[in-house]
Structures are given as structure tokens and as C-alpha cells.
Design an enzyme around this catalytic site. Sequence first.
Site, mmCIF file in Angstrom:
data_model
loop_
_atom_site.group_PDB
_atom_site.id
_atom_site.type_symbol
_atom_site.label_atom_id
_atom_site.label_comp_id
_atom_site.label_asym_id
_atom_site.label_seq_id
_atom_site.Cartn_x
_atom_site.Cartn_y
_atom_site.Cartn_z
ATOM 1 N N GLY B 72 0.905 -1.146 -0.090
ATOM 2 C CA GLY B 72 -0.039 0.076 0.055
ATOM 3 C C GLY B 72 0.880 1.301 0.199
ATOM 4 O O GLY B 72 0.476 2.173 -0.685
ATOM 5 N N THR B 240 11.980 -7.527 -10.745
ATOM 6 C CA THR B 240 11.698 -9.010 -10.660
ATOM 7 C C THR B 240 10.391 -9.013 -10.071
ATOM 8 O O THR B 240 10.122 -8.794 -8.870
ATOM 9 C CB THR B 240 12.465 -10.030 -10.402
ATOM 10 O OG1 THR B 240 13.749 -9.749 -11.284
ATOM 11 C CG2 THR B 240 12.039 -11.243 -10.736
ATOM 12 N N CYS B 328 1.042 7.817 22.775
ATOM 13 C CA CYS B 328 2.143 6.840 23.282
ATOM 14 C C CYS B 328 2.248 5.603 22.406
ATOM 15 O O CYS B 328 3.406 4.867 22.461
ATOM 16 C CB CYS B 328 1.775 6.403 24.727
ATOM 17 S SG CYS B 328 2.336 7.595 25.930
#
Lengths: 126, 390
Positions: B72, B240, B328
Amino acid sequence: MYTDLVMDHFSNPRNVGTIADADGVGLEGNPVCGDLMKIFIKVKEDRIDDIKFQTFGCGAAIATSSMVTEMVKGKTLDEAMTITNRKVAEALGGLPSQKMHCSNLAADALHKAIEDYRTKTAAVAG
Amino acid sequence: MQRVVYLDHAATTPVHPKALEAMLPFFSESYGNPSSIYAIAREARKALDGARESVAGILGCKPNEVIFTSGGTESDNTAIKGVAFAAKSGGNHIITSSTEHHAVLHTCQFMEKFGFEVTYLPVDRFGMVDPADVERAITDKTVLVTIMTANNEVGTINPIADIAKVIKNKNKHIVFHTDAVQAAGSVDIAVDHLGVDMLSLSAHKFYGPKGIGVLYVRRATPFLPQQQGGGQERNRRAGTESVATIVGMAKALEIAATGREEYNRHCQRLRDRLIESILSRIERSYLNGHPTQRLANNANLSFEYVEGESILLNLDMLGIACSSGSACTSASLEPSHVLMAMGVPVEIAHGSLRLTVGSKTTDEDVDYVLSHLPGIIQKLRAMSPLAEVR
């Protein structure tokens, strides 16, 4: 990411709570940043006779709060003032680097509680 | 052994056994390079072509409009840079939304260094982009609009087809890209239904392997390839081809497309159980994201007075895996940019929890979470100075 000792203090935090007739209270941090610590102390003959904390924050914030209360209980105020955030982190076997600045504020909260006590007693004495 | 309840399917999914099975021959049997001419290479080429046709069938496009990428993030980077650099003579304006994945947001910020101007559209309190805002933002310099199909954090599904209409009505030459990475497993991603010119996919979000993705590029879209080398992918993405993972991805996408309705029904039932039970059992808890226009598997909730990481750590000790939008749990000191853009108060954003169910999630898993979460929140609130203040 956290040491076993951090997780121990996080899961079984020592000295959680408030002291209704505290001699000094220290508040450090900011809920906007995700960490807020409040430390309550009872002082007897210049020593920390009792200490409690309340913390809003991550694992590191809670564990450092718990650890600092253990480190200074029974210590003189001058001794307690020498405890730094770094020493608290060391006592926990270290913290992840990104936590050192944002969540390692427990000693600062303790110092504020001691200063609060000293300001109050100075005012009474004066 | 400790119970494991995996509720982070928005982060990644396990590979479907049939996708894994389809991949295996291409590691050590039919391992030839698809660009070579001998027999084992031809086997790889055949599998590659078959996978491309299969993916194209689900997207409703031509096989030569499908480019295989590493995932993505590469697809989003390639789409934005590829169009922006190719269309630069026609304009330097890009439109996106403020709740995009960082693969889009940071790429747009990167383009600002090359003289591009970027409009970061606001979203409503549910995290949705308003097509009217897109229309207003379009200028005669606009070359690209990139808006995600569904949000990875809160699951809100954007009105992509409506946005496509306003863009094309205004100027059919503006390229419309959508990051459909999070949507692919449960939303119709046929490109003509969405009306998009480009679309990004990532296999590991729909029970395929990691490290492989798709960038759909509609024919005649201005596009400057971003990776130079051999002539693979019709000169649009050198390197590739990763035949095994491509085959695995195609299989996983096929399974997802065929079973979408059933998958959504299963997920939505469990999702709604989580949302309704949490909201009713835990006071001062809130749903983040859209109440109905949301991904079938996404439950994102906030708990006032507590911080997300401390919830995650407690859940992890019980074997429950999920995510939070708290500062956090990110690399920055800021809580989730998505929750901030939605106008969620910062203290509440710190206390967010994302539970994303999947094909193997059971009612027992939901029961397990529901039996522990209220106690965890109560325990954390008991030590929170914020709970006492109010």
C-alpha cells in the site's frame, strides 16, 4: 518494549491513591500530552512519612509514578529532592528512548509536592 | 497456553490457508524468473498473468491497468508522485483529506518540496469528506485528488463515487486516486463503480501475504514511473515480479470478493456486539467514526480519563491484541491525526481503542473482551487524577 520491572509496577502499582490531609501536593504533565501525574505527601520530622499518587498516562507514566513513591518513602526531603527522572528510569531497568522525555515526569511531580510543602510551612513559620 | 484474541485485523490479517497453498509452488518449484524463456520461467509467467487477470476481474479493469507493487505504501507513493510529476506542466495543485494514511499525507507533504501546493480537506465529526468541499477546493491548477475509500483508524467510508462525480464534472482531466487499502476486504472496489482513475491495495489487509500490493492505473492516465530498471510491469514498475506473493494476493482477493457479503455479516454482528456492549457497560465511553457508514469490522471507542497505551498493555496481559490512537502508541507526541481532524477532544483521543474483528473472531472472543475491559477501565480510572477532578 518494557522491562519486567516496568510491567510489574504498571500491573501492581504501589501507593496508588490520594491523601486527604496531604502536607504537599505536586501536579506535573498535561492531559493534552497524554500524561498527568499527581503526588501527595505526608511529612513527619522532615521525612516523607507517606506518599500516594494518581496518574493518567501510558505504561511508563504509571510505572515511574509507582517507582518514585517506593524510592522516597521514609527518605528526608533533601534526599528526595536528589531523585531525578533519570534515576527513576534507571531503577526500573531503563525505559524505551521515546518514553524518556514524554512520560518520565514522576520525580518532577514529587519535587513539586515537596516545594508545595516547603512553601506552605514557610508561610506558616513566617 | 494463554488465550490469544486477535482484534487488530486493520493492522494486518493472517494469510488465508488457500492463499498460502497457492503461493507455495512458486518458492522452490516454479521459481523461474517470469522474464526468462524456459519451462519453469513460463510456469511463473503463466501464474503471473493469471493473477493479473484475476485481480483485474475483481477491479473491473483491464489486466494491463494493474501494476503490482510492494504494498500500500508504495502504491500510494507511486500514484501521487507518478501523476504529479507527469502532470506538472498542467498544474501544481493536489487535493487530499486530513485523515489519510501517512503513506498519502507524508507523500503529499514531500511533493510540497517540489513546488506543489496541497489542500488538506477537513472532515466532519464522523471522519467523512464532503464532496462539496472537494468541488470548492478544485482550481485550474488541480492535477490530482487523492481521498481514501475507508479510514484505517475509525473505519469511516467516504462517498468516493460522489466525489468522483464532482471532480469529473468540473474537469475530467483531474486524476482521482483512492487509497482502498483498508476497504478492500469489505467494500466493492470495482473501479468504475467508484469512478476512480487510480486505486491502491495491500494484500496483507485482506488475508494475503505482506510485501505485495496493487496500483490500478486507468488507461491514458498521466503517469511517470517511479522505479527504474528492467522493463517489468510494462515499464511502469521495474523489478523482478514477486510471483509467489502476487499469486497469494490474487487468491486472497478472489476469496474476499466471493465471500464479501458473508464476511461483512459475520464481522458486523461481532462489531456491533462490541460497540453496543461497551457503550452500555462502560460509562463515559464514546464511539469514534461514523455510526453506520463504517467498515464492517471496525469498532473504535474512546474512554474518558484513561490513556490508550495503558489499556492496550492490560489487554495484552490477557492475550488480547488491538490498537490505540494515543500519542504513546505512535512515534509522535500527538494523538491520532484522524481523531484530531474529527474534532475529538485531545484527552479523549488519548483514550481511544481500536478493535477490528476478522474471519476467525468468535462470540467467545467478544465475550472474553467484554468480561475484562470494564474492569481494566475501572482500574485505570481509579488511579487517574482526571476522573477525580470532575
